[in-house]
Design a protein around this motif. Structure first.
Motif, PDB file in Angstrom:
ATOM      1  N   VAL A 166      11.032   0.156   2.381  1.00 24.63           N
ATOM      2  CA  VAL A 166      10.415   1.575   1.686  1.00 24.63           C
ATOM      3  C   VAL A 166       9.966   2.558   2.900  1.00 24.63           C
ATOM      4  CG1 VAL A 166       8.180   0.595   1.321  1.00 24.63           C
ATOM      5  CG2 VAL A 166       8.965   2.123  -0.001  1.00 24.63           C
ATOM      6  N   PHE A 176       6.285 -13.196  -0.157  1.00 21.67           N
ATOM      7  CA  PHE A 176       4.751 -12.864   0.221  1.00 21.67           C
ATOM      8  C   PHE A 176       3.977 -14.040   0.116  1.00 21.67           C
ATOM      9  CE2 PHE A 176       5.976  -8.431  -0.227  1.00 21.67           C
ATOM     10  CZ  PHE A 176       5.231  -7.708   0.412  1.00 21.67           C
ATOM     11  N   LEU A 206       1.001   3.475  -1.086  1.00 15.70           N
ATOM     12  CA  LEU A 206       2.126   3.503  -0.866  1.00 15.70           C
ATOM     13  C   LEU A 206       3.340   3.250  -2.005  1.00 15.70           C
ATOM     14  CD1 LEU A 206       4.395   4.089   1.160  1.00 15.70           C
ATOM     15  CD2 LEU A 206       4.384   1.755   1.694  1.00 15.70           C
ATOM     16  N   LEU A 244      11.541  -3.934   0.353  1.00 19.98           N
ATOM     17  CA  LEU A 244      11.583  -4.732   1.681  1.00 19.98           C
ATOM     18  C   LEU A 244      13.049  -5.566   2.004  1.00 19.98           C
ATOM     19  CD1 LEU A 244       8.562  -6.994   0.453  1.00 19.98           C
ATOM     20  CD2 LEU A 244       8.749  -5.891   2.726  1.00 19.98           C
TER      21      LEU A 244
HETATM   22  C1  SR1 Z   1       6.110  -1.843   1.392  1.00 18.72           C
HETATM   23  S1  SR1 Z   1       6.166  -3.150   0.466  1.00 18.72           S
HETATM   24  C2  SR1 Z   1       5.295  -2.453  -0.844  1.00 18.72           C
HETATM   25  C3  SR1 Z   1       4.974  -3.533  -2.011  1.00 18.72           C
HETATM   26  O1  SR1 Z   1       6.291  -3.936  -2.520  1.00 18.72           O
HETATM   27  C4  SR1 Z   1       5.986  -5.368  -2.666  1.00 18.72           C
HETATM   28  O2  SR1 Z   1       6.500  -5.664  -3.871  1.00 18.72           O
HETATM   29  C5  SR1 Z   1       4.453  -5.622  -2.473  1.00 18.72           C
HETATM   30  O3  SR1 Z   1       3.927  -5.709  -3.950  1.00 18.72           O
HETATM   31  C6  SR1 Z   1       4.196  -4.617  -1.540  1.00 18.72           C
HETATM   32  O4  SR1 Z   1       2.736  -4.241  -1.333  1.00 18.72           O
END
Ligand code: SR1
Ligand code: MG
Length: 390
Positions: free
Chosen positions: A67, A251, A339, A43
């Protein structure tokens, strides 16, 4: 904590090494601080900036999901949420989170104390490195913040004020999509190995699984029981020689009690299954111990903090456990077909990798759509698919 002054020159720009250095300079000694980018997160951008005798961490939110790239835009509000949640959780669990030295709203950037030499718990688990008391620390933190931000211990006026401050989290929408929705639909964000394509596709054609998931999504969206971490996996815990610290609170939001313990247990189950599949039953058994210690300490800590005026502790814990089990199942499934994967599983060579992935999907499905778990042994047995560990 210092709230950095926001001047006309501090308008948002994505940091490079030079601007990260300049941003951190007031917190460091010596003439010319040096920055390196250390973040491999999904992120944010994360830098370590070092002065003559010390260093700090600079974490900056970027206006998109790193990502996924700029095609998935996001606000930068998560930096404010992380800074505020760190402040609230540090009051309730002092010493369990790194110090926030400063926050700049305009730049969506936080300066943290540098936990140099620490590794994520996930890295240690993958390397079969035992470190005592991590499970207990994670449990102590979780119990403190769950009860401490709930109506069970917090006076109503103060809680309403806090609830108001955390009224909206865009990252909840990311979780709704990535954890509760995409794995059960043919979402373009899903990623899975061709070897398990049939197992992945079977998720969306299982009506009873999808019904259970929809109910859990509703619980996630509506049950504002406590200010939870919201992403408490083993990569969100940094482990040093003396202690363990919880990071990455972007989060955080008011959500269900069972979500944080469920995620942590899911990630221990992923680690356990990976070791079993890799032919390392000894460390798999050590992870069994961590999971049990986590739950036992969590239950003890909740009990210790429970008010005698609330004569329903056993019901609280039973219902939290049943919820945690289901959220754990969702987390396991999405780490295989969604993902965001985990290195515990993705680093395995074939055929262990596919075997582990199938085992995780089996465990996840059993947790999500099976009957409510009545005790921790049942939860762990289902998650790890280990009949022998009954
Ligand atoms: C796109 S963000 C993917 C994941 O990374 C974070 O640590 C959270 O777990 C999220 O779902
Ligand atoms: Mg994270």
């Amino acid at each position: 904590m210092t709230a950095l002054s926001t001047t006309a020159t501090a308008r948002y720009h994505e940091f490079d090494l030079h601007s990260a250095q300049e941003f951190a300079r007031p917190f460091l000694d010596g003439e010319a601080p040096l920055a390196e980018e250390i973040g491999d997160g999904n992120l944010n951008r994360v830098f370590r900036v070092s002065g003559a005798t010390s260093s700090v961490i600079v974490k900056q939110a970027v206006p998109y999901l790193k990502v996924a790239g700029t095609s998935w835009p996001l606000t930068r509000h998560r930096a404010r949420i992380e800074s505020d949640a760190c402040a609230e959780h540090s009051k309730l669990a002092p010493g369990f989170l790194p110090d926030v030295l400063a926050f700049d709203e305009n730049l969506s950037a936080i300066i943290f104390e540098d936990l140099r030499g620490y590794s994520t718990w996930r890295e240690l688990l993958i390397a079969s490195r035992h470190q005592p008391e991590v499970a207990e620390r994670a449990a102590g933190y979780s119990a403190a913040v769950l009860l401490g931000t709930s109506h069970l211990t917090l006076e109503s006026r103060a809680r309403k004020e806090m609830r108001h401050r955390f009224s909206y989290s865009e990252l909840c929408l990311v979780t709704e999509e990535l954890v509760f929705t995409a794995p059960y639909t043919d979402a373009p964000s899903n990623r899975y190995d061709p070897e398990i394509a049939d197992d992945a596709r079977a998720l969306s054609s299982d009506r009873s699984l999808r019904t259970a998931v929809a109910e859990l999504r509703f619980a996630f969206q509506t049950r504002d029981e406590a200010l939870i971490h919201g992403d408490l996996h083993t990569g969100s815990i940094l482990v040093g020689p003396q202690d363990a610290q919880v990071i990455d609170l972007e989060f955080a939001f008011f959500g269900p009690f069972g979500f944080d313990p469920g995620l942590l247990l899911a990630n221990l189950a992923l680690a356990r299954i990976a070791h079993e599949a890799a032919g390392d039953p000894t460390f798999a058994t050590i992870i069994d111990g961590y999971a049990h210690l986590f739950w036992d300490t969590f239950a003890d800590e909740c009990r210790r903090r429970w008010r005698p005026t609330e004569p329903w502790y056993s019901r609280f814990l039973s219902s939290l456990l049943a919820d945690a089990a289901r959220f754990a199942g969702l987390e396991m499934i999405r780490r295989i077909v969604g993902l965001a994967h985990v290195a515990d599983i993705d680093s395995l060579p074939q055929p262990a990798r596919s075997a582990a992935q199938r085992s995780v999907l089996g465990g996840g499905r059993a947790l999500v759509s099976g009957s409510a778990c009545r005790n921790f042994e049942e939860l762990w047995l289902r998650a790890t698919q280990e009949e022998a560990f009954a």
